[in-house]
Design a protein around this motif. Structure first.
Motif, PDB file in Angstrom:
ATOM      1  N   GLN A   1       0.860  -1.177   0.000  1.00  0.00           N
ATOM      2  CA  GLN A   1       0.000   0.000   0.000  1.00  0.00           C
ATOM      3  C   GLN A   1       0.896   1.226   0.000  1.00  0.00           C
ATOM      4  OE1 GLN A   1      -3.177  -0.785  -0.137  1.00  0.00           O
ATOM      5  NE2 GLN A   1      -4.456   0.903   0.560  1.00  0.00           N
ATOM      6  N   ALA A   2       0.375   2.368  -0.449  1.00  0.00           N
ATOM      7  CA  ALA A   2       1.130   3.621  -0.421  1.00  0.00           C
ATOM      8  C   ALA A   2       0.462   4.598   0.521  1.00  0.00           C
ATOM      9  CB  ALA A   2       1.223   4.226  -1.821  1.00  0.00           C
ATOM     10  N   ALA A   3       1.249   5.264   1.357  1.00  0.00           N
ATOM     11  CA  ALA A   3       0.766   6.350   2.206  1.00  0.00           C
ATOM     12  C   ALA A   3       1.136   7.665   1.542  1.00  0.00           C
ATOM     13  CB  ALA A   3       1.392   6.259   3.598  1.00  0.00           C
ATOM     14  N   ILE A   4       0.141   8.500   1.271  1.00  0.00           N
ATOM     15  CA  ILE A   4       0.340   9.747   0.527  1.00  0.00           C
ATOM     16  C   ILE A   4       0.017  10.926   1.428  1.00  0.00           C
ATOM     17  CG2 ILE A   4      -0.308  11.073  -1.522  1.00  0.00           C
ATOM     18  CD1 ILE A   4      -1.427   8.437  -2.692  1.00  0.00           C
ATOM     19  N   ARG A   5       0.912  11.884   1.490  1.00  0.00           N
ATOM     20  CA  ARG A   5       0.649  13.154   2.166  1.00  0.00           C
ATOM     21  C   ARG A   5       0.941  14.290   1.201  1.00  0.00           C
ATOM     22  NH1 ARG A   5      -0.040  12.369   7.692  1.00  0.00           N
ATOM     23  NH2 ARG A   5       0.585  10.300   8.421  1.00  0.00           N
ATOM     24  N   GLY A   6       0.204  15.373   1.332  1.00  0.00           N
ATOM     25  CA  GLY A   6       0.377  16.498   0.436  1.00  0.00           C
ATOM     26  C   GLY A   6      -0.844  16.721  -0.426  1.00  0.00           C
ATOM     27  N   PRO A   7      -0.731  17.542  -1.473  1.00  0.00           N
ATOM     28  CA  PRO A   7      -1.897  17.916  -2.275  1.00  0.00           C
ATOM     29  C   PRO A   7      -2.639  16.748  -2.904  1.00  0.00           C
ATOM     30  CG  PRO A   7      -0.038  19.365  -2.737  1.00  0.00           C
ATOM     31  CD  PRO A   7       0.487  18.278  -1.865  1.00  0.00           C
ATOM     32  N   ALA A   8      -1.948  15.638  -3.180  1.00  0.00           N
ATOM     33  CA  ALA A   8      -2.615  14.507  -3.839  1.00  0.00           C
ATOM     34  C   ALA A   8      -3.698  13.885  -2.966  1.00  0.00           C
ATOM     35  CB  ALA A   8      -1.587  13.441  -4.236  1.00  0.00           C
ATOM     36  N   VAL A   9      -3.667  14.135  -1.652  1.00  0.00           N
ATOM     37  CA  VAL A   9      -4.728  13.617  -0.781  1.00  0.00           C
ATOM     38  C   VAL A   9      -6.081  14.145  -1.237  1.00  0.00           C
ATOM     39  CG1 VAL A   9      -5.638  13.625   1.577  1.00  0.00           C
ATOM     40  CG2 VAL A   9      -3.187  13.323   1.184  1.00  0.00           C
ATOM     41  N   ALA A  10      -6.126  15.417  -1.628  1.00  0.00           N
ATOM     42  CA  ALA A  10      -7.388  16.004  -2.094  1.00  0.00           C
ATOM     43  C   ALA A  10      -7.858  15.341  -3.392  1.00  0.00           C
ATOM     44  CB  ALA A  10      -7.216  17.507  -2.297  1.00  0.00           C
ATOM     45  N   GLU A  11      -6.934  14.873  -4.215  1.00  0.00           N
ATOM     46  CA  GLU A  11      -7.321  14.196  -5.447  1.00  0.00           C
ATOM     47  C   GLU A  11      -7.924  12.817  -5.152  1.00  0.00           C
ATOM     48  OE1 GLU A  11      -3.981  14.252  -8.139  1.00  0.00           O
ATOM     49  OE2 GLU A  11      -3.424  16.253  -7.431  1.00  0.00           O
ATOM     50  N   VAL A  12      -7.349  12.100  -4.180  1.00  0.00           N
ATOM     51  CA  VAL A  12      -7.943  10.823  -3.781  1.00  0.00           C
ATOM     52  C   VAL A  12      -9.340  11.073  -3.208  1.00  0.00           C
ATOM     53  CG1 VAL A  12      -7.641   8.717  -2.435  1.00  0.00           C
ATOM     54  CG2 VAL A  12      -5.626   9.925  -3.291  1.00  0.00           C
ATOM     55  N   GLU A  13      -9.489  12.141  -2.437  1.00  0.00           N
ATOM     56  CA  GLU A  13     -10.807  12.505  -1.906  1.00  0.00           C
ATOM     57  C   GLU A  13     -11.792  12.765  -3.041  1.00  0.00           C
ATOM     58  OE1 GLU A  13     -12.835  15.721   1.204  1.00  0.00           O
ATOM     59  OE2 GLU A  13     -10.842  16.101   0.373  1.00  0.00           O
ATOM     60  N   GLN A  14     -11.332  13.397  -4.103  1.00  0.00           N
ATOM     61  CA  GLN A  14     -12.208  13.660  -5.242  1.00  0.00           C
ATOM     62  C   GLN A  14     -12.693  12.366  -5.882  1.00  0.00           C
ATOM     63  OE1 GLN A  14     -10.772  16.622  -7.999  1.00  0.00           O
ATOM     64  NE2 GLN A  14     -12.040  15.836  -9.671  1.00  0.00           N
ATOM     65  N   VAL A  15     -11.803  11.368  -5.971  1.00  0.00           N
ATOM     66  CA  VAL A  15     -12.206  10.070  -6.514  1.00  0.00           C
ATOM     67  C   VAL A  15     -13.353   9.493  -5.686  1.00  0.00           C
ATOM     68  CG1 VAL A  15     -11.453   7.704  -6.955  1.00  0.00           C
ATOM     69  CG2 VAL A  15      -9.930   9.613  -7.484  1.00  0.00           C
ATOM     70  N   PHE A  16     -13.242   9.602  -4.355  1.00  0.00           N
ATOM     71  CA  PHE A  16     -14.311   9.110  -3.486  1.00  0.00           C
ATOM     72  C   PHE A  16     -15.594   9.912  -3.700  1.00  0.00           C
ATOM     73  CE2 PHE A  16     -16.916   9.022   0.261  1.00  0.00           C
ATOM     74  CZ  PHE A  16     -16.886   7.698   0.667  1.00  0.00           C
ATOM     75  N   CYS A  17     -15.481  11.236  -3.726  1.00  0.00           N
ATOM     76  CA  CYS A  17     -16.666  12.087  -3.850  1.00  0.00           C
ATOM     77  C   CYS A  17     -17.421  11.808  -5.153  1.00  0.00           C
ATOM     78  CB  CYS A  17     -16.269  13.559  -3.779  1.00  0.00           C
ATOM     79  SG  CYS A  17     -15.647  14.080  -2.167  1.00  0.00           S
ATOM     80  N   GLU A  18     -16.697  11.597  -6.237  1.00  0.00           N
ATOM     81  CA  GLU A  18     -17.364  11.314  -7.504  1.00  0.00           C
ATOM     82  C   GLU A  18     -18.215  10.055  -7.412  1.00  0.00           C
ATOM     83  OE1 GLU A  18     -14.236  13.316 -10.695  1.00  0.00           O
ATOM     84  OE2 GLU A  18     -14.100  11.177 -10.220  1.00  0.00           O
ATOM     85  N   ARG A  19     -17.666   9.015  -6.810  1.00  0.00           N
ATOM     86  CA  ARG A  19     -18.447   7.785  -6.677  1.00  0.00           C
ATOM     87  C   ARG A  19     -19.602   7.962  -5.700  1.00  0.00           C
ATOM     88  NH1 ARG A  19     -15.115   2.564  -5.332  1.00  0.00           N
ATOM     89  NH2 ARG A  19     -17.262   1.904  -4.903  1.00  0.00           N
ATOM     90  N   TRP A  20     -19.365   8.632  -4.587  1.00  0.00           N
ATOM     91  CA  TRP A  20     -20.415   8.820  -3.583  1.00  0.00           C
ATOM     92  C   TRP A  20     -21.599   9.595  -4.168  1.00  0.00           C
ATOM     93  CZ3 TRP A  20     -20.942   6.990   1.347  1.00  0.00           C
ATOM     94  CH2 TRP A  20     -21.934   7.574   2.146  1.00  0.00           C
ATOM     95  N   GLU A  21     -21.299  10.599  -4.979  1.00  0.00           N
ATOM     96  CA  GLU A  21     -22.344  11.488  -5.504  1.00  0.00           C
ATOM     97  C   GLU A  21     -22.940  11.006  -6.818  1.00  0.00           C
ATOM     98  OE1 GLU A  21     -20.091  15.079  -5.554  1.00  0.00           O
ATOM     99  OE2 GLU A  21     -20.201  15.334  -3.361  1.00  0.00           O
ATOM    100  N   ASP A  22     -22.550   9.831  -7.290  1.00  0.00           N
ATOM    101  CA  ASP A  22     -23.150   9.240  -8.478  1.00  0.00           C
ATOM    102  C   ASP A  22     -24.659   9.101  -8.234  1.00  0.00           C
ATOM    103  OD1 ASP A  22     -23.993   7.669 -10.603  1.00  0.00           O
ATOM    104  OD2 ASP A  22     -22.378   6.210 -10.421  1.00  0.00           O
ATOM    105  N   PRO A  23     -25.506   9.709  -9.080  1.00  0.00           N
ATOM    106  CA  PRO A  23     -26.954   9.690  -8.814  1.00  0.00           C
ATOM    107  C   PRO A  23     -27.621   8.341  -9.059  1.00  0.00           C
ATOM    108  CG  PRO A  23     -26.510  10.783 -10.904  1.00  0.00           C
ATOM    109  CD  PRO A  23     -25.172  10.519 -10.268  1.00  0.00           C
ATOM    110  N   ALA A  24     -26.948   7.403  -9.698  1.00  0.00           N
ATOM    111  CA  ALA A  24     -27.560   6.102  -9.967  1.00  0.00           C
ATOM    112  C   ALA A  24     -27.769   5.356  -8.650  1.00  0.00           C
ATOM    113  CB  ALA A  24     -26.671   5.280 -10.897  1.00  0.00           C
ATOM    114  N   PRO A  25     -28.812   4.526  -8.570  1.00  0.00           N
ATOM    115  CA  PRO A  25     -29.024   3.741  -7.343  1.00  0.00           C
ATOM    116  C   PRO A  25     -27.892   2.757  -7.131  1.00  0.00           C
ATOM    117  CG  PRO A  25     -30.500   2.998  -9.086  1.00  0.00           C
ATOM    118  CD  PRO A  25     -29.845   4.251  -9.593  1.00  0.00           C
ATOM    119  N   GLU A  26     -27.591   2.470  -5.836  1.00  0.00           N
ATOM    120  CA  GLU A  26     -26.490   1.556  -5.525  1.00  0.00           C
ATOM    121  C   GLU A  26     -26.762   0.156  -6.054  1.00  0.00           C
ATOM    122  OE1 GLU A  26     -27.812   3.496  -2.676  1.00  0.00           O
ATOM    123  OE2 GLU A  26     -26.450   4.962  -3.552  1.00  0.00           O
ATOM    124  N   THR A  27     -28.034  -0.231  -6.151  1.00  0.00           N
ATOM    125  CA  THR A  27     -28.415  -1.520  -6.728  1.00  0.00           C
ATOM    126  C   THR A  27     -29.789  -1.381  -7.370  1.00  0.00           C
ATOM    127  OG1 THR A  27     -28.905  -3.846  -6.271  1.00  0.00           O
ATOM    128  CG2 THR A  27     -29.374  -2.285  -4.509  1.00  0.00           C
TER     129      THR A  27
END
Length: 542
Positions: A192-218
């Motif tokens: 695994q990789a531990a990342i500190r610095g500005p790229a943390v916000a980019e990983v957060e964006q990856v999560f936010c995009e999936r979380w806010e996907d309007p399609a139903p989870e199933t």
């Protein structure tokens, strides 16, 4: 060195809808080799979360009762404790197939429920292609009052059973089901990789995009009702993302992803195959050494850019570390897992001959180590740690996330031209596989010397196993188990001591014609499906 020579530009990512920056500067990336290393650091970070801090995670499999340290809290308890202290906890967990197929539907539901019960929120997510999975494995921790402590963990390690192993490779005391050849506590190699610095916000964006996907989870009405009754279907808005954390180091980071083309994500309406694009770009520059650790290594289409690099560069060498045995051992599942590898290895050996070396690992007791790592280092310049394997499924069908790194510091050790992060990552992994003491690690800096050191160590261990088996068969000494593995570390009765190292030459997968024909449909449509649009399939492009 120009960054754009190695990293994808925004256009080369191939997903105009993506809002991810091409790359970020000023990061610190540390490889966490082995699940025990990762879990201990994750626990320490979780314990520091407080009111209004943020914990986001995405996982392929999550076991709520998996302990993060030998006497420490479980995954579920550590996350629940953070939620009880006022941290905002949100999770995206693949719903999974049936446990009958050795997946994790029940465990993932239990982890989600444990988080829900303490005020967090976890979604069981099936918003991917039919038969595909959400294979991303990452955790993000952001701090309301001190952004310098923000961290993201990205790589191949799930928060589940079997992953908490260490360099001794004695296996996790909480094992997941595996074929018997791996023993009651399957040894497990992962990164695994531990990342500190500005790229943390980019990983957060990856999560936010999936979380806010309007399609139903199933779309399954029974599952939707069950999720509703268990409060696993509501997705409260995430807090507005704060600014990126401040610079923390000298590493340039590019996040690479796969999303299938068959599902219209708002953030990837035609899918995304930036992992495939990045490999193809980097391999076109390879000159000296490709070092690859991979769980599967399937598909001739995916292997083709590696093979072309070997054909183009007469001095290029390639080292591959894979598991000795598949993780499925049924009459059809086992062969289906080997079909693609057999074809891929033949193509690589045809391209590179004796410049290609394929190995697997064992621990000092002779038990095979399951290689789950997804790591690649090219020319000691470009390195990636992620969730993606070298197969069509990872490059086109499942959701994946990988972290590619270019260091701004050149490595001062000869030969010249290497960057510090990539070379150190390769040396760390190779030294463990060779049992090489720290004071001798620099002997592996030269790619040819490293390639030859692996060959010598694997040959010596193979010869030792042969002598042990011979002594056992003629009655002159014990020291082998019924399946031919060494029974104990060190010297069998009257025999030579076990040589250092854990490397074994990987045997050519062999399948009968009948078993291959029977397993081929399972391989093509279930084991390694192709998620490319039809036009790209016809041209075998990505």
């Amino acid at each position: 060195m120009r960054i754009e020579d190695w990293f994808l530009t925004e256009e080369e990512r191939g997903n105009p809808a993506s809002k991810l920056p091409a790359w970020s500067r000023g990061n610190e990336v540390r490889p966490l080799v082995h699940g025990a290393t990762y879990f201990a650091e994750l626990q320490a970070c979780l314990e520091r979360l407080d009111k209004d801090d943020l914990l986001l995670f995405a996982d392929w499999r999550g076991d709520p009762d998996e302990r993060l340290t030998p006497g420490g809290p479980t995954v579920g308890a550590a996350m629940a404790a953070a939620a009880e202290r006022g941290a905002i906890v949100r999770g995206l967990i693949w719903r999974s197939h049936l446990d009958l197929l050795r997946f994790s539907s029940a465990e993932n539901r239990h982890l989600g429920q444990e988080i829900e019960d303490t005020g967090g929120q976890a979604l069981l997510d099936t918003r991917t292609a039919v038969g595909g999975s959400h294979h991303q494995k990452f955790v993000i921790l952001r701090h309301d009052r001190d952004a310098t402590r923000d961290v993201a963990f990205v790589g191949g390690i799930d928060l589940c059973h079997s992953r908490r192993d260490d360099a001794s490779h004695q296996g996790d005391p909480q094992p997941a089901p595996m074929p018997d050849v791996y023993g009651p506590r399957p040894p497990w190699h992962d990164v695994q990789a531990a990342i500190r610095g500005p790229a943390v916000a980019e990983v957060e964006q990856v999560f936010c995009e999936r979380w806010e996907d309007p399609a139903p989870e199933t779309r399954d009405p029974v599952r939707r009702l069950r999720d509703h009754l268990g409060r696993l279907d509501d997705a409260p808005p995430l807090p507005r993302p704060g600014p990126p954390p401040p610079p923390a180091g000298r590493h340039n980071v590019q996040l690479l992803r796969t999303y299938p083309a068959r599902r219209g994500y708002p953030f990837a309406p035609e899918g995304e195959r930036s992992i495939a694009h990045a490999y193809r770009k980097v391999l076109a520059r390879a000159r000296s050494l490709i070092y690859l650790e991979d769980q599967y290594l399937w598909s001739t289409d995916v292997i083709e850019p590696f093979a072309r690099a070997l054909e183009r560069e007469p001095e290029l060498r390639m080292i591959v570390i894979v598991p000795r045995h598949p993780d499925q051992d049924g009459w059809l599942a086992g062969p289906a897992s080997l079909i693609g590898r057999a074809d891929a290895l033949r193509r690589l050996r045809r391209a590179g001959g004796d410049r290609v070396a394929i190995y697997d690992l064992e621990n000092h007791q002779g038990t095979p180590v399951y290689v789950h790592a997804k790591v690649c280092v090219v020319d000691d310049v470009w390195a990636t740690i992620g969730s993606d394997n070298v197969n069509l499924r990872s490059w086109t069908y499942d959701s994946e996330l990988s972290c590619a790194v270019l260091d701004e510091e050149e490595d001062p050790r000869p030969p010249a031209g290497a960057l510090r992060f990539a070379r150190d990552l390769r040396l760390t992994l190779m030294a463990e596989h060779l049992d090489l003491p720290a004071e001798r690690v620099d002997e592996l800096c030269d790619p040819v010397a490293a390639f030859d050191a692996f060959a010598r160590a694997a040959a010596a261990l193979e010869s030792w196993h042969g002598s042990v088996a011979s002594r056992a068969s003629d009655g002159s000494g014990g020291g082998a188990s019924p399946d031919g593995r060494a029974a104990s570390e060190g010297r069998p009765s009257g025999g030579p001591p076990r040589p250092p190292g854990r490397l074994r030459p990987h045997p050519e997968p062999r399948l009968s014609r009948v078993r291959k024909l029977l397993a081929l449909p399972m391989y093509r449509f279930a084991v390694d499906p192709d998620g490319r649009p039809p036009a790209l399939r016809r041209t075998r492009g990505f």
